[in-house]
Design an enzyme around this catalytic site. Structure first.
Site, mmCIF file in Angstrom:
data_model
loop_
_atom_site.group_PDB
_atom_site.id
_atom_site.type_symbol
_atom_site.label_atom_id
_atom_site.label_comp_id
_atom_site.label_asym_id
_atom_site.label_seq_id
_atom_site.Cartn_x
_atom_site.Cartn_y
_atom_site.Cartn_z
ATOM 1 N N ARG A 186 -15.169 6.049 10.287
ATOM 2 C CA ARG A 186 -14.219 5.315 11.212
ATOM 3 C C ARG A 186 -13.918 4.026 11.139
ATOM 4 O O ARG A 186 -13.606 3.200 12.179
ATOM 5 C CB ARG A 186 -14.728 5.847 12.617
ATOM 6 C CG ARG A 186 -14.786 7.395 12.850
ATOM 7 C CD ARG A 186 -14.703 7.543 14.333
ATOM 8 N NE ARG A 186 -14.920 9.019 14.405
ATOM 9 C CZ ARG A 186 -16.293 9.661 14.874
ATOM 10 N NH1 ARG A 186 -17.180 8.853 14.728
ATOM 11 N NH2 ARG A 186 -16.329 10.780 14.815
ATOM 12 N N LYS B 21 -1.483 -2.393 5.346
ATOM 13 C CA LYS B 21 -1.119 -1.109 5.007
ATOM 14 C C LYS B 21 -1.914 -0.431 4.084
ATOM 15 O O LYS B 21 -2.174 -1.119 2.891
ATOM 16 C CB LYS B 21 0.464 -1.084 4.834
ATOM 17 C CG LYS B 21 1.409 -0.929 5.613
ATOM 18 C CD LYS B 21 2.719 -0.362 4.930
ATOM 19 C CE LYS B 21 3.996 -0.442 5.942
ATOM 20 N NZ LYS B 21 5.099 -0.014 5.229
ATOM 21 N N GLU C 274 4.735 -1.425 12.099
ATOM 22 C CA GLU C 274 6.061 -1.115 11.708
ATOM 23 C C GLU C 274 7.001 -0.279 12.628
ATOM 24 O O GLU C 274 7.305 1.003 12.377
ATOM 25 C CB GLU C 274 5.995 -0.218 10.277
ATOM 26 C CG GLU C 274 7.350 -0.258 9.758
ATOM 27 C CD GLU C 274 7.213 0.136 8.184
ATOM 28 O OE1 GLU C 274 6.434 -0.098 7.458
ATOM 29 O OE2 GLU C 274 8.075 1.063 7.888
ATOM 30 N N HIS D 255 12.568 -0.115 -1.393
ATOM 31 C CA HIS D 255 11.311 1.057 -1.388
ATOM 32 C C HIS D 255 11.928 2.194 -1.318
ATOM 33 O O HIS D 255 11.248 3.199 -1.799
ATOM 34 C CB HIS D 255 10.247 0.474 -0.563
ATOM 35 C CG HIS D 255 9.655 -0.611 -0.832
ATOM 36 N ND1 HIS D 255 9.999 -1.836 -1.134
ATOM 37 C CD2 HIS D 255 8.380 -0.705 -1.229
ATOM 38 C CE1 HIS D 255 9.078 -2.640 -1.513
ATOM 39 N NE2 HIS D 255 8.202 -2.104 -1.705
ATOM 40 N N HIS E 106 10.632 4.545 -4.156
ATOM 41 C CA HIS E 106 9.754 5.560 -4.034
ATOM 42 C C HIS E 106 10.269 6.781 -4.634
ATOM 43 O O HIS E 106 9.372 7.412 -5.143
ATOM 44 C CB HIS E 106 9.371 5.733 -2.564
ATOM 45 C CG HIS E 106 8.430 4.430 -2.286
ATOM 46 N ND1 HIS E 106 8.050 4.542 -0.488
ATOM 47 C CD2 HIS E 106 7.607 3.655 -2.811
ATOM 48 C CE1 HIS E 106 7.120 3.341 -0.877
ATOM 49 N NE2 HIS E 106 7.012 2.841 -1.780
#
Ligand SMILES: NC(=O)c1ccc[n+]([C@@H]2O[C@H](COP(=O)([O-])OP(=O)(O)OC[C@H]3O[C@@H](n4cnc5c(N)ncnc54)[C@H](O)[C@@H]3O)[C@@H](O)[C@H]2O)c1
Length: 370
Positions: free
Chosen positions: A120, A142, A236, A247, A251
């Site tokens: 965790r 990120k 975000e 992106h 992507h």
């Protein structure tokens, strides 16, 4: 050396930028409460820098366990993350320890994700070795791995303890990778700083020649802009989405062609041209602005024309993007050069033009004029 601070509600960390920082382990030691560290890197970077860092840490009695993963975007997978966990668990069962990673964006994203999940949350340090990782992926927390259905589909927000960007390490970077990093640098100018865009137009040759002052300024300005945005919107929910300029299209290119066929920065570059063309089609920027974007991207050694994926595949791939909300793709477009906005959806006529390659407005106009 320049040090920027990134301050978030739950954490704060320094971003050190300068030459020769890999040898300055005193930047790293305060972030190691116990003298034991895993260095996660890949088969390309390990022979270049691993022993050097290992030796420096050994001088301070820090025990190092290297975890060397295969190289490349197509290895940013759940399978390799599992292998990462197995090796980390074998090494530090029941002890939370540090994953410290001299590497590019692929290993950084994967290690950050593994660190976020392992017990965790295991603290980790970013030592980016590509331009792309120094200006973008190592900053902001990120972390992600790819999935066959989508790029960076599985991930977490998880911040590092410190980022150490040693510009000297870029000397061994292949030219194509340097250009890929410049795509993200250009992105910052396009999305939020017209004067930085002009600076990039003036200094592109110096950047390609790795002029130390030019590189340091470009990395510093990029990190400042990223830190500023992340500080306002860590998870975000708003303004951070602007960092996705190019992106959504990019992507789709990466997933559509197969991970690794185009570099991430190359796909983002072609994606930014599509975003600029879409912005012109919406009447927000001019054909001359699109030409300016194309020219700068091309001067950086990057592609301006997207591959022909077919409209149906484009739409399907973009439909899987994380930036889709309630079935609507949220595009990042340009109200002006240096001013990006989020645009939910685009008219079908604009999309068809864009995705069938009839978008190169500026190039078409210049051809007509000549
Ligand atoms: N987390 C984020 O916010 C974020 C932002 C942008 C991009 N990314 C991710 O970053 C990844 C791309 O990162 P990248 O461009 O750094 O690619 P990469 O990590 O694959 O590195 C590029 C290539 O350069 C090699 N390399 C790295 N450093 C080197 C050095 N100093 N000398 C010689 N070779 C070196 C690597 O082994 C690799 O072959 C993508 O997966 C992308 O999704 C993440």
């Amino acid at each position: 050396m320049i040090t920027l601070d990134l301050t978030l509600p739950d954490t704060r960390y320094p971003i050190h930028i300068g030459r020769g920082l890999l040898d300055q382990v005193e930047l790293l030691l305060p972030h190691l409460p116990i003298p034991k560290v895993a260095i996660v890197t890949n088969t390309v970077v390990a022979p270049l820098y691993l022993v050097r860092l290992q030796k420096k840490l050994a001088e301070h009695d820090v025990e190092v366990t290297p975890i060397i993963l295969p190289d490349g975007e197509d290895h940013k997978t759940p399978g390799n993350t599992e292998s990462h966990f197995r090796r980390t668990a074998a090494w530090s069962l029941r002890t939370k320890n540090y994953a410290d990673c001299p590497r590019g964006g692929v290993i950084g994203d994967m290690t950050g994700f593994a660190a976020a999940c392992y017990q965790r949350g295991a603290p980790f340090i970013q030592i980016p070795t590509t331009l792309l990782a120094q200006v973008d992926s190592s900053v902001g927390g990120k972390t992600a791995i790819n999935h066959p259905l989508g790029k960076n589909m599985i991930g977490a927000f998880y911040q590092p303890k410190v980022v150490i960007a040693d510009t000297e390490l870029l000397a061994t970077l292949p030219t194509r990778e340097l250009s890929a990093g410049l795509a993200e640098v250009i992105k910052y100018g396009l999305l939020g700083d017209a004067s930085f865009l002009s600076w990039l137009e003036e200094h592109m040759e110096a950047l390609l020649a790795q002029d130390p002052d030019a590189l340091q300024y470009a990395i510093r300005r990029s990190c400042e802009m990223k830190a500023n945005i992340v500080q306002q919107d860590e998870k975000e929910s708003g303004i951070r989405a602007l960092l996705n300029l190019g992106h959504t299209f990019g992507h789709a290119i990466e997933t559509g062609l197969g991970y690794g066929a185009w570099l991430h920065g190359e796909a983002v570059a072609a994606g930014m041209v599509l975003a600029a063309a879409a912005s012109a089609a919406m009447g927000w920027i001019t054909a001359d602005d699109v030409l300016r974007v194309e020219t700068l991207i091309s001067r950086a050694g990057l592609p301006i024309k997207s591959p022909d994926l077919g409209v149906a595949q484009w739409l399907e791939l973009m439909g899987h993007d994380k930036k889709v909300e309630s079935g609507t793709i949220r595009y990042v477009l340009l109200k002006a050069l240096g001013h990006a906005i989020i645009q939910p959806g685009l008219p079908k006529s604009v999309m068809t033009k864009l995705l069938t390659g009839r978008h190169i407005i500026a190039t078409e106009q210049s051809a007509r004029q000549s």
